[in-house]
Structures are given as C-alpha cells and as structure tokens.
Design a protein around this motif. Structure first.
Motif, PDB file in Angstrom:
ATOM      1  N   ARG A 331       0.837  -1.192   0.000  1.00  0.00           N
ATOM      2  CA  ARG A 331       0.000   0.000   0.000  1.00  0.00           C
ATOM      3  C   ARG A 331       0.875   1.247   0.000  1.00  0.00           C
ATOM      4  O   ARG A 331       2.031   1.201   0.433  1.00  0.00           O
ATOM      5  N   CYS A 364      -1.707  -1.736  -6.269  1.00  0.00           N
ATOM      6  CA  CYS A 364      -1.279  -1.214  -4.969  1.00  0.00           C
ATOM      7  C   CYS A 364      -2.330  -0.238  -4.439  1.00  0.00           C
ATOM      8  O   CYS A 364      -2.782   0.663  -5.147  1.00  0.00           O
ATOM      9  N   GLU A 365      -2.711  -0.423  -3.193  1.00  0.00           N
ATOM     10  CA  GLU A 365      -3.744   0.420  -2.586  1.00  0.00           C
ATOM     11  C   GLU A 365      -3.192   1.801  -2.255  1.00  0.00           C
ATOM     12  O   GLU A 365      -2.125   1.940  -1.663  1.00  0.00           O
TER      13      GLU A 365
END
Length: 391
Positions: A331, A364-365
């Motif tokens: 993240r 990807c956050e």
C-alpha cells in the motif's frame, strides 16, 4: 562530540527481546503463545525474552483470560507510563514539540516560532522547548531519557549530522552533538537522536498507523517538499548512505524546471507547494499569489490554475508509479499538508499511476492519511522510542 549514548534502561539486549518488545508494543495485549505464533520464536524464547522486560516494568502480565485448549493465558501488555519521550519537529518557521508515552500517544503539545533559521537559534529553540516540555510534569522529568528531533533533508542518524536541509539552508550541521551540549547541562542526561522527518513519521505509521500489518508499504508526504518513507520486509529502509525513498527527486519531466537539488524535472520541482505557487504566478501573471489563493482560484474554475494542478498530479502519479514498480509495496499512504488541495489533482494522480505502474503493481492500494502538524513531532518521539532497542 558524542551525540548518542546507550541508556541501558530497557533490557532489550537481543534480537528476540526486540521482537517480543515490538510485538507487544504494536499489537498488545497479546499472549505469549500468540507472540510465538506471530513471530516464529519458540515459546521458551518468548518467555526468556519477556522476563527481564517484565522485571524492569516495561511489560506487564494482565489478569488471566481463558486461552486455547482450556488453559488460562496471561496476556502481555505495555506499561505505557514506564517511560516518556520527547519529540521535536523543526520546520523553517517553527518548532513543534510533544511529550508521548511508550506507545507514542501524545500527552502534551507545544508550538514555538523560530526567530531565525540559523543553527544557533534553532539549537537554542529546541533546548527551550525540551525544558518547557519536561516542566509539564514531575513524572516527565523523572522518567524521560530520550529526545527525538527531526528535520527535512539528508540526515545521517548514526552521526547526528544534518548533511543537507534545503528549507533551513543547512549543510553539514552536527545537530545531535550541538543539542547534546546545549541540553545536557547539570543533572540532565538525555539521549538525542536526529533523523529525517519523513523516516520518523514512517516509523510511527509502521507501529501505530496504516502501516500496521503490512510487510511493505510507502508513506508519501506532499507539501513544501515531496518526501517518502519505505518499509520493506518489515523494516524501514534507510539506505547505505542514509538516503532512500527520495521520490521527490525522481525526474518525471525532461523539460521540467530546475530543482533545488540541482537536477531538472524532479517531482518536487513541479508538485511541491512552492513549485505550484511559482507556476501559478507565472501562468496568471500575478506575482503575489498565495497557495490559498491558488487553490481557491482553481476550485472556482480558473483554467490556467487547474492546468498547474493537473501537471502536478501527473508528476506525483509518475513518481508513485516509479516507486511501486521498483519496490512493490502492499500500500501507499499519501499524506502531508498538500492533501488540502488533493481534490484538484486526485484524478491525474490515480490515472497516471494506473497507466505507469507495471502489471500487478497498479493494484497497490492508495490510502489518504491526514497529517496534523503535531503528528510530525509524534514521529520524532517514535524514533526516540526506537532507541530502547537499537544498538
């Protein structure tokens, strides 16, 4: 000068002890069985490592609760008031100071204006801040041994040198040593740790924020500078020369403006607060524009100002994608005072990131994390907590 000393207070004298301590610090209360399961240590190793921490008053055994297979368990937790920590964040205009407990929960906050960016003035200001914070409570005076101080720029934590701070216009300043000489007079004997401000915030985020539970993540701060802290395989990346994760100095526009670092087209030269204001003034022909006026004008639909933010969003998106492609974090946490204008370049950031990130890296956050100014000082306190188990 000797900027740092080993206090010898907390008996965190082995990797196993450090692992047990940080597990309880970030996840407690937690049973010894769960500590063993989460860390891979044997039950015997957990018991051996935790015993001196309990005897020294850093960990405490809670009342027994019914554990697995019908056996009672006594969870371990932190005694948060066993020790207190000071954190001071230095900006180009002010000092932000906090007192925190062992879990970096803020107990006191103070703000001091800086009369000057000169080294002597800053050292005097930090010393006065430390004195005022300790005076808030007799317990703080008795149980505070570590001070964390952070500043933007290239900082060598081991030597305590600020090698380069663009906003203070400092080069090769032995800050930790100067502070130790100024603060540690008489009976005072505080351990001074100096580090980069974004790396410090990353430590706090790893232990207590959106980084908890992530084996790898990045914290990107938008504002006067563009900073980035990286955690890979559970550890903060420092770099062999103390420099790592400098997303602000990734070149993203070949024809971009000159950056203060000497390169051209850096993310920071296009998307920092000062860069946005400078481009807005040029685009509108109004040399007196402030950031607040730039944001207001863009939200009211000024096409020239909206183009400035759009370009900044593309620059940030490219920087984030480059970092994701190289590191592959779970993240990315986006924070900083630049979030005040996030709505003006959010689409460009996300669209550019999705386009430039390679393959699965695009999944990807991205997490938005507001960052009040006192959180910067909390990060400084978190690196002070780190000194308990960094040799």
């Amino acid at each position: 000068m000797t900027p740092r000393r080993q206090s010898g207070r907390a008996p965190v004298t082995s990797p196993a002890a450090a692992t047990v301590f940080t597990t309880v610090l970030t996840q407690g209360p937690v049973s010894r069985v769960d500590v063993a399961r989460r860390t891979g240590l044997s039950s015997a190793a957990v018991t051996k490592a935790s015993r001196p921490l309990i005897e020294a008053g850093y960990l405490v055994e809670m009342d027994s609760a019914q554990g697995g297979v019908g056996r009672p368990a006594s969870p371990l937790d932190l005694r948060t008031d066993r020790e207190f920590f000071l954190g001071v964040k230095i900006t180009d205009r002010e000092l932000i100071g906090v007192v925190t407990d062992l879990r970096s929960q803020i107990l006191v906050t103070k703000f001091h204006q800086l009369p000057s960016r000169k080294v002597d003035a800053v050292v005097d200001g930090v010393s006065e801040m430390v004195t005022e914070l300790l005076a808030e409570s007799k317990a703080y005076k008795q149980r505070t041994h570590c001070v964390g101080v952070t500043v933007a720029g290239d900082v060598d934590r081991e030597s305590g040198f600020v090698r380069y701070s663009p906003f203070l216009h400092w080069r090769d300043v032995p800050l930790a040593g100067l502070l130790a000489e100024k603060i540690n007079t008489g009976k005072t004997d505080l351990e001074i740790t100096v580090d980069n401000d974004v790396k410090a915030i990353t430590v706090a985020e790893r232990w207590f924020g959106n980084g908890v539970g992530a084996d790898s993540f990045a914290l990107v701060t938008l504002g006067t500078g563009i900073g980035c802290g990286l955690v890979v395989n559970g550890g903060v990346v420092t770099g062999s020369h103390g420099v790592a994760g400098e997303i602000g100095h990734i070149p993203v526009f070949g024809d971009g403006p000159l950056c203060h670092c000497g390169a051209t087209g850096c993310v920071e030269a296009i998307a920092s607060t000062d860069a946005i204001v400078a481009q807005a003034r040029t685009a509108t022909g109004e040399p007196g524009l402030t950031m607040e006026e730039v944001i207001t004008g863009a939200r009211l639909g000024d096409a020239a100002l909206r183009r400035v933010f759009a370009r900044a969003g593309v620059a940030i998106g490219r920087g984030l994608a480059s970092m994701a492609n190289l590191v592959g974090p779970e993240r990315i946490i986006v924070s900083g005072e630049g979030l005040d204008a996030y709505d003006l370049f959010a689409d460009e950031i996300r669209e550019t990131f999705a386009t430039q990130a390679f393959g699965a890296a695009a999944h990807c956050e991205l997490i938005l994390r507001p960052l009040p100014f006192e959180e910067w000082a909390r990060g400084a306190a978190a690196i002070a907590v780190q000194t308990l188990f960094i040799s």
